[in-house]
Design a protein around this motif. Sequence first.
Motif, PDB file in Angstrom:
ATOM      1  N   GLU A  36      -2.107  12.680 -23.133  1.00 46.18           N
ATOM      2  CA  GLU A  36      -1.403  12.104 -24.278  1.00 46.18           C
ATOM      3  C   GLU A  36       0.014  11.671 -23.913  1.00 46.18           C
ATOM      4  OE1 GLU A  36      -1.607  15.220 -27.170  1.00 46.18           O
ATOM      5  OE2 GLU A  36      -3.781  14.998 -27.422  1.00 46.18           O
ATOM      6  N   HIS A  37       0.348  11.730 -22.635  1.00 51.58           N
ATOM      7  CA  HIS A  37       1.681  11.393 -22.155  1.00 51.58           C
ATOM      8  C   HIS A  37       1.652   9.998 -21.526  1.00 51.58           C
ATOM      9  CE1 HIS A  37       5.376  11.749 -19.753  1.00 51.58           C
ATOM     10  NE2 HIS A  37       5.738  12.683 -20.619  1.00 51.58           N
ATOM     11  N   PRO A  38       2.758   9.268 -21.537  1.00 52.40           N
ATOM     12  CA  PRO A  38       2.786   7.935 -20.928  1.00 52.40           C
ATOM     13  C   PRO A  38       2.460   7.916 -19.432  1.00 52.40           C
ATOM     14  CG  PRO A  38       4.715   8.246 -22.319  1.00 52.40           C
ATOM     15  CD  PRO A  38       3.995   9.560 -22.275  1.00 52.40           C
ATOM     16  N   VAL A  39       2.489   9.067 -18.786  1.00 48.34           N
ATOM     17  CA  VAL A  39       2.168   9.103 -17.355  1.00 48.34           C
ATOM     18  C   VAL A  39       0.720   8.657 -17.114  1.00 48.34           C
ATOM     19  CG1 VAL A  39       1.408  11.525 -17.195  1.00 48.34           C
ATOM     20  CG2 VAL A  39       2.486  10.445 -15.234  1.00 48.34           C
ATOM     21  N   LYS A  40      -0.133   8.850 -18.098  1.00 53.19           N
ATOM     22  CA  LYS A  40      -1.532   8.419 -17.952  1.00 53.19           C
ATOM     23  C   LYS A  40      -1.604   6.902 -17.829  1.00 53.19           C
ATOM     24  CE  LYS A  40      -6.109   8.592 -19.856  1.00 53.19           C
ATOM     25  NZ  LYS A  40      -6.933   8.530 -20.980  1.00 53.19           N
ATOM     26  N   GLN A  41      -0.882   6.180 -18.675  1.00 56.31           N
ATOM     27  CA  GLN A  41      -0.873   4.725 -18.606  1.00 56.31           C
ATOM     28  C   GLN A  41      -0.272   4.249 -17.285  1.00 56.31           C
ATOM     29  OE1 GLN A  41       0.321   6.262 -21.511  1.00 56.31           O
ATOM     30  NE2 GLN A  41      -1.515   5.869 -22.701  1.00 56.31           N
ATOM     31  N   GLU A  42       0.737   4.956 -16.822  1.00 55.01           N
ATOM     32  CA  GLU A  42       1.366   4.586 -15.547  1.00 55.01           C
ATOM     33  C   GLU A  42       0.384   4.758 -14.391  1.00 55.01           C
ATOM     34  OE1 GLU A  42       4.410   3.226 -13.033  1.00 55.01           O
ATOM     35  OE2 GLU A  42       4.071   3.055 -15.184  1.00 55.01           O
TER      36      GLU A  42
ATOM     37  N   LYS B 153       0.834  -1.209   0.000  1.00 55.90           N
ATOM     38  CA  LYS B 153       0.000   0.000   0.000  1.00 55.90           C
ATOM     39  C   LYS B 153       0.863   1.250   0.000  1.00 55.90           C
ATOM     40  CE  LYS B 153      -4.040  -1.811   2.431  1.00 55.90           C
ATOM     41  NZ  LYS B 153      -4.838  -1.707   3.666  1.00 55.90           N
ATOM     42  N   LEU B 154       1.900   1.260   0.839  1.00 50.59           N
ATOM     43  CA  LEU B 154       2.793   2.419   0.914  1.00 50.59           C
ATOM     44  C   LEU B 154       3.481   2.654  -0.423  1.00 50.59           C
ATOM     45  CD1 LEU B 154       4.209   4.629   2.604  1.00 50.59           C
ATOM     46  CD2 LEU B 154       5.968   2.922   3.103  1.00 50.59           C
ATOM     47  N   ASP B 155       3.995   1.598  -1.027  1.00 52.46           N
ATOM     48  CA  ASP B 155       4.670   1.738  -2.326  1.00 52.46           C
ATOM     49  C   ASP B 155       3.715   2.263  -3.394  1.00 52.46           C
ATOM     50  OD1 ASP B 155       7.085   0.906  -1.305  1.00 52.46           O
ATOM     51  OD2 ASP B 155       6.838  -1.185  -1.937  1.00 52.46           O
ATOM     52  N   LEU B 156       2.500   1.732  -3.418  1.00 55.99           N
ATOM     53  CA  LEU B 156       1.529   2.163  -4.424  1.00 55.99           C
ATOM     54  C   LEU B 156       1.115   3.615  -4.226  1.00 55.99           C
ATOM     55  CD1 LEU B 156      -0.659  -1.046  -4.667  1.00 55.99           C
ATOM     56  CD2 LEU B 156       0.797  -0.091  -6.451  1.00 55.99           C
ATOM     57  N   VAL B 157       0.877   4.002  -2.990  1.00 56.34           N
ATOM     58  CA  VAL B 157       0.485   5.395  -2.724  1.00 56.34           C
ATOM     59  C   VAL B 157       1.628   6.334  -3.085  1.00 56.34           C
ATOM     60  CG1 VAL B 157      -0.052   7.024  -0.866  1.00 56.34           C
ATOM     61  CG2 VAL B 157      -1.270   4.861  -1.001  1.00 56.34           C
ATOM     62  N   SER B 158       2.855   5.942  -2.763  1.00 52.91           N
ATOM     63  CA  SER B 158       4.012   6.777  -3.114  1.00 52.91           C
ATOM     64  C   SER B 158       4.143   6.932  -4.626  1.00 52.91           C
ATOM     65  CB  SER B 158       5.296   6.167  -2.550  1.00 52.91           C
ATOM     66  OG  SER B 158       5.236   6.095  -1.150  1.00 52.91           O
ATOM     67  N   ALA B 159       4.043   5.820  -5.345  1.00 53.98           N
ATOM     68  CA  ALA B 159       4.161   5.875  -6.805  1.00 53.98           C
ATOM     69  C   ALA B 159       3.028   6.693  -7.413  1.00 53.98           C
ATOM     70  CB  ALA B 159       4.161   4.466  -7.387  1.00 53.98           C
ATOM     71  N   TYR B 160       1.817   6.500  -6.903  1.00 52.96           N
ATOM     72  CA  TYR B 160       0.675   7.238  -7.437  1.00 52.96           C
ATOM     73  C   TYR B 160       0.826   8.739  -7.171  1.00 52.96           C
ATOM     74  CZ  TYR B 160      -4.105   8.084  -8.917  1.00 52.96           C
ATOM     75  OH  TYR B 160      -5.211   8.524  -9.601  1.00 52.96           O
ATOM     76  N   THR B 161       1.304   9.083  -5.976  1.00 52.99           N
ATOM     77  CA  THR B 161       1.496  10.492  -5.629  1.00 52.99           C
ATOM     78  C   THR B 161       2.524  11.144  -6.536  1.00 52.99           C
ATOM     79  OG1 THR B 161       0.928  10.023  -3.327  1.00 52.99           O
ATOM     80  CG2 THR B 161       2.113  12.071  -3.759  1.00 52.99           C
ATOM     81  N   LEU B 162       3.649  10.468  -6.735  1.00 46.87           N
ATOM     82  CA  LEU B 162       4.691  11.043  -7.593  1.00 46.87           C
ATOM     83  C   LEU B 162       4.212  11.212  -9.026  1.00 46.87           C
ATOM     84  CD1 LEU B 162       7.825   9.199  -6.213  1.00 46.87           C
ATOM     85  CD2 LEU B 162       7.285  11.620  -6.008  1.00 46.87           C
ATOM     86  N   ASN B 163       3.517  10.216  -9.534  1.00 44.92           N
ATOM     87  CA  ASN B 163       3.009  10.323 -10.905  1.00 44.92           C
ATOM     88  C   ASN B 163       1.930  11.391 -11.021  1.00 44.92           C
ATOM     89  OD1 ASN B 163       4.211   8.272 -12.871  1.00 44.92           O
ATOM     90  ND2 ASN B 163       3.967   7.106 -10.985  1.00 44.92           N
TER      91      ASN B 163
ATOM     92  N   GLU C 116      -2.854   4.583 -14.600  1.00 41.74           N
ATOM     93  CA  GLU C 116      -3.854   3.524 -14.735  1.00 41.74           C
ATOM     94  C   GLU C 116      -3.305   2.183 -14.242  1.00 41.74           C
ATOM     95  OE1 GLU C 116      -5.005   3.640 -18.846  1.00 41.74           O
ATOM     96  OE2 GLU C 116      -6.139   5.502 -18.574  1.00 41.74           O
ATOM     97  N   ARG C 117      -2.050   1.912 -14.533  1.00 41.90           N
ATOM     98  CA  ARG C 117      -1.417   0.672 -14.079  1.00 41.90           C
ATOM     99  C   ARG C 117      -1.360   0.633 -12.550  1.00 41.90           C
ATOM    100  NH1 ARG C 117       3.558  -1.408 -12.661  1.00 41.90           N
ATOM    101  NH2 ARG C 117       4.511   0.647 -12.565  1.00 41.90           N
ATOM    102  N   ILE C 118      -0.981   1.749 -11.950  1.00 40.00           N
ATOM    103  CA  ILE C 118      -0.904   1.819 -10.488  1.00 40.00           C
ATOM    104  C   ILE C 118      -2.299   1.660  -9.885  1.00 40.00           C
ATOM    105  CG2 ILE C 118      -0.321   3.299  -8.527  1.00 40.00           C
ATOM    106  CD1 ILE C 118       1.892   4.521 -10.349  1.00 40.00           C
ATOM    107  N   ARG C 119      -3.303   2.286 -10.513  1.00 40.35           N
ATOM    108  CA  ARG C 119      -4.679   2.151 -10.017  1.00 40.35           C
ATOM    109  C   ARG C 119      -5.134   0.694 -10.052  1.00 40.35           C
ATOM    110  NH1 ARG C 119      -7.144   6.013 -13.475  1.00 40.35           N
ATOM    111  NH2 ARG C 119      -6.060   7.830 -12.756  1.00 40.35           N
ATOM    112  N   THR C 120      -4.728  -0.036 -11.092  1.00 39.19           N
ATOM    113  CA  THR C 120      -5.072  -1.458 -11.193  1.00 39.19           C
ATOM    114  C   THR C 120      -4.493  -2.226 -10.013  1.00 39.19           C
ATOM    115  OG1 THR C 120      -5.070  -1.303 -13.607  1.00 39.19           O
ATOM    116  CG2 THR C 120      -4.889  -3.503 -12.652  1.00 39.19           C
TER     117      THR C 120
END
Length: 148
Positions: A83-89, A57-67, A91-95
């Motif tokens: 239109e930037h790859p950050v959108k896919q990232e 959970k901590l890793d995911l929240v950190s990654a989501y916050t940074l992105n 979405e991947r983190i949300r999954t």
Amino acid sequence: MEIAEEDNSGEEYPNEIHDYLSAFEKSLGAVDEMLKTMMSVSRSELLQKLDPLEQAKLDLVSAYTLNSMFWVYLATQGINPKEHPVKQELERIRTYMNRVKEITDKKMASKLDKGAAARFVRNALWEPAPENERKVKTSAKSKKRKVN
């Protein structure tokens, strides 16, 4: 970093957005304080105190916050983040966040005691026999005993 109402000497902006800018500034300050708090403790110390699910959970929240912060940065630079790859990232983190939520929900769900459930259903469906039938069954049982 404070926005004063009478500070119009630099760039001018419409008065309608002043409240939005003030709220943004407060939110930015809150994020800054949270980051300082997180950075004050070493990552290894923090991870030792957490179980694997909490670590995820901590890793995911950190990654989501940074992105998300990078998303805002792109928007401030005039780049469309959709239109930037950050959108896919994101979405991947949300999954993965949804997967962790499912695991947490399953962990918290109570286990089904099949025996208790069967007793509960059997007792809930039990209906006493009418008095006449009970007397007939009782007399039939006593006759069988006398014959044997």
